[in-house]
Design a protein around this motif. Structure first.
Motif, short mmCIF file in Angstrom:
data_model
loop_
_atom_site.label_atom_id
_atom_site.label_comp_id
_atom_site.label_asym_id
_atom_site.label_seq_id
_atom_site.Cartn_x
_atom_site.Cartn_y
_atom_site.Cartn_z
N GLY A 118 -126.11 47.06 27.95
CA GLY A 118 -126.70 48.30 27.96
C GLY A 118 -126.72 48.81 26.95
O GLY A 118 -127.17 49.64 26.79
N ARG A 119 -125.77 48.38 25.14
CA ARG A 119 -126.59 48.93 24.17
C ARG A 119 -127.36 48.89 23.69
O ARG A 119 -128.46 49.55 23.42
CB ARG A 119 -125.18 48.65 23.30
N TYR A 120 -127.88 47.03 24.32
CA TYR A 120 -129.06 47.19 24.00
C TYR A 120 -130.72 48.09 24.61
O TYR A 120 -131.48 48.34 23.65
CB TYR A 120 -129.63 45.74 24.09
N ALA A 121 -129.68 48.51 26.31
CA ALA A 121 -131.26 48.67 26.39
C ALA A 121 -131.56 50.73 26.08
O ALA A 121 -132.55 51.20 25.00
CB ALA A 121 -130.98 48.97 28.12
N ALA A 122 -130.13 50.59 25.54
CA ALA A 122 -130.31 52.53 24.92
C ALA A 122 -130.16 52.37 23.86
O ALA A 122 -130.17 53.59 23.03
CB ALA A 122 -128.44 52.79 25.49
N SER A 123 -130.24 51.06 22.50
CA SER A 123 -130.30 51.26 21.01
C SER A 123 -132.25 51.35 21.20
O SER A 123 -132.96 50.98 22.05
CB SER A 123 -130.39 50.35 21.04
N GLY A 124 -132.15 52.32 19.84
CA GLY A 124 -133.94 52.07 19.72
C GLY A 124 -134.71 51.15 19.55
O GLY A 124 -135.94 50.47 19.80
N LYS A 125 -133.71 49.49 19.43
CA LYS A 125 -134.96 48.74 19.03
C LYS A 125 -135.27 47.96 19.89
O LYS A 125 -136.24 47.17 19.67
CB LYS A 125 -133.21 48.18 18.23
N LYS A 126 -135.07 48.23 21.50
CA LYS A 126 -135.48 47.08 22.57
C LYS A 126 -137.68 47.53 22.43
O LYS A 126 -137.62 46.39 22.27
CB LYS A 126 -135.02 48.11 24.15
N SER A 127 -137.76 48.52 22.52
CA SER A 127 -138.90 48.65 22.85
C SER A 127 -139.33 48.11 21.38
O SER A 127 -141.33 48.05 21.30
CB SER A 127 -139.88 49.86 21.88
N LYS A 128 -139.08 48.25 19.71
CA LYS A 128 -139.95 47.95 18.76
C LYS A 128 -140.10 45.85 18.59
O LYS A 128 -140.80 45.38 18.05
CB LYS A 128 -138.95 47.81 17.36
#
Ligand code: CTP
Length: 402
Positions: free
Chosen positions: A391-401
């Protein structure tokens, strides 16, 4: 291909020279965590013996519909219900024809009719046979019913001809099968988990270690794989089986663990290892003899694996663990900030708690929040933690990078 963890795959093998490649396919599907049961047509048994598939799948192979002994175990209707995917590889021209008209004249064709699971076919035949109007007509009818075709590929054939009709390679078939199931919250995410203790050599026979059993890290790796992630588990010396669908790299020391982690590419790092903070300044090459009344051991700091990766690869979503005997939240939040982490899971250790126990409780913190996960078996706790991480990974800006 991690949608395959714990999936039930019924692998149908029909008569063709590519049947030998289905043996490798069983191995790959099982390595990815799937449970595989093999059904062979009579033709297939002319090319490969059922014993080969029995040894590789770990289950008796069936080929006859009217087999009283086998039917007394898991009968064909149960087998059809058990399957979550019916994969036929290789699928011969004859099998495509029988399936197209809905025949139930052998066990495999009957199972295809009796199963509600998706069916995927990996055709393998001579290019002329594949391109024959009758075969193409059958393929159209089958795909119109929602049956999937994996391939065929193009290239040199066993008969010496070149053209379409080659069965796709087993690795490609396993990947396509995995894609059918890839629906977990972390599907497509590469995750690396460190787990277990490290051993820091004093001399060739002695080391400094710790009481970590690796159970929590292994449970996290299993839960990540079940959530669809592609998981590499870098493990110190532990006595635990590798979770299904997880690739494992064994290491001993902290330096080896760091080197192994640095070799991998991943978007998500969960550092559950109890890495030794110090190692003997010099590891003796020969066994230290009992000559002196006392000896002093000089220790130097080990690299911090989690902090190193967090600093060097800011796009990686990092999750640390903190094992504390006191002031849990203060120390855990300190580590979260110092090591530049996205999340930290803290637990109490000491006197019957933590390392060797079967259950645990966690307090999870992130920069602007936190939550508690109540005492539970480590496998349950790992699943809850992974759900939070996802959940937190999906919400983080890091997912797309990543
Ligand atoms: N960790 C690491 N490499 C190290 C030490 C720790 O990757 N050399 C990771 C652990 O896997 C864990 C987190 O850092 O995710 C915290 O580990 P812990 O031992 O609890 O904290 P330390 O940073 O070592 O601090 P201290 O021992 O002072 O409590």
């Amino acid at each position: 291909m991690n949608g395959l963890v714990n999936r039930h795959i019924l692998l149908g093998v029909t008569g063709g020279i590519a049947a030998y490649k289905a043996a490798e396919l069983v191995r790959l599907l099982r390595r990815a965590g799937a449970e595989v049961r093999v059904v062979m047509t009579r033709g297939a048994t002319e090319f490969v013996t059922p014993l080969t598939f029995q040894a590789l799948s770990g289950h008796a192979v069936r080929s006859e519909l009217f087999d009283a002994v086998a039917e007394a175990g898991m009968d064909h209707i149960e087998l059809a219900r058990w399957a979550e995917l019916v994969l036929v590889a290789p699928a011969s021209a004859d099998f495509l024809a029988r399936l197209a008209v809905g025949r139930a004249d052998d066990l495999l064709a009957t199972l295809c009719l009796a199963s509600a699971a998706p069916i995927a076919l990996a055709p393998a035949m001579n290019q002329q046979m594949w391109q024959a109007p009758a075969t193409q007509e059958n393929v159209r009818r089958l795909t119109a019913r929602g049956i999937r075709l994996f391939g065929p590929g193009c290239g040199e054939q066993a008969c010496g001809e070149v053209g379409p009709g080659r069965m796709l390679e087993p690795a490609e078939l396993a990947r396509l099968a995995g894609e059918l199931f890839a629906s977990g919250p972390l599907s497509g995410v590469r995750a690396l988990v460190t787990a277990g203790p490290t051993r820091e050599a004093i001399d060739p026979v002695r080391f400094i270690g710790n009481r970590s059993s690796g159970k929590m890290g292994f449970a996290v790796a299993a839960a990540l794989a079940a959530a669809g992630a592609e998981v590499v588990l870098v493990a110190g010396p532990v006595a635990l089986p590798t979770p299904p669908g997880v690739r494992r790299v064994d290491v001993e020391s902290a330096a080896e663990m760091l080197a192994a982690v640095e070799q991998e590419q991943f978007e998500l790092l969960v550092a559950a290892a109890a890495v030794a903070d110090y190692r003997p300044a010099t590891a003796e090459h020969a066994k230290i003899k009992k000559e002196r009344a006392a000896i002093a051991l000089e220790l130097t700091r080990n690299p911090d694996i989690l902090a190193t990766i967090s600093a060097a690869r800011p796009a990686v979503f990092t999750v640390g663990f903190a094992a504390e005997t006191d002031e849990l939240e203060r120390y855990a939040r300190g580590k979260l900030a110092q090591k530049g982490l996205d999340m930290i899971a803290a637990n109490w250790v000491g006197a019957g708690r933590g390392f060797e126990a079967e259950s645990n409780a966690l307090q999870v913190f992130w920069a602007d929040g936190g939550t508690s996960l109540d005492e539970a078996p480590k496998s349950d706790l790992a699943r809850q933690l992974v759900a939070l991480v996802a959940g937190r990974y999906a919400a983080s800006g890091k997912k797309s990078k990543g």
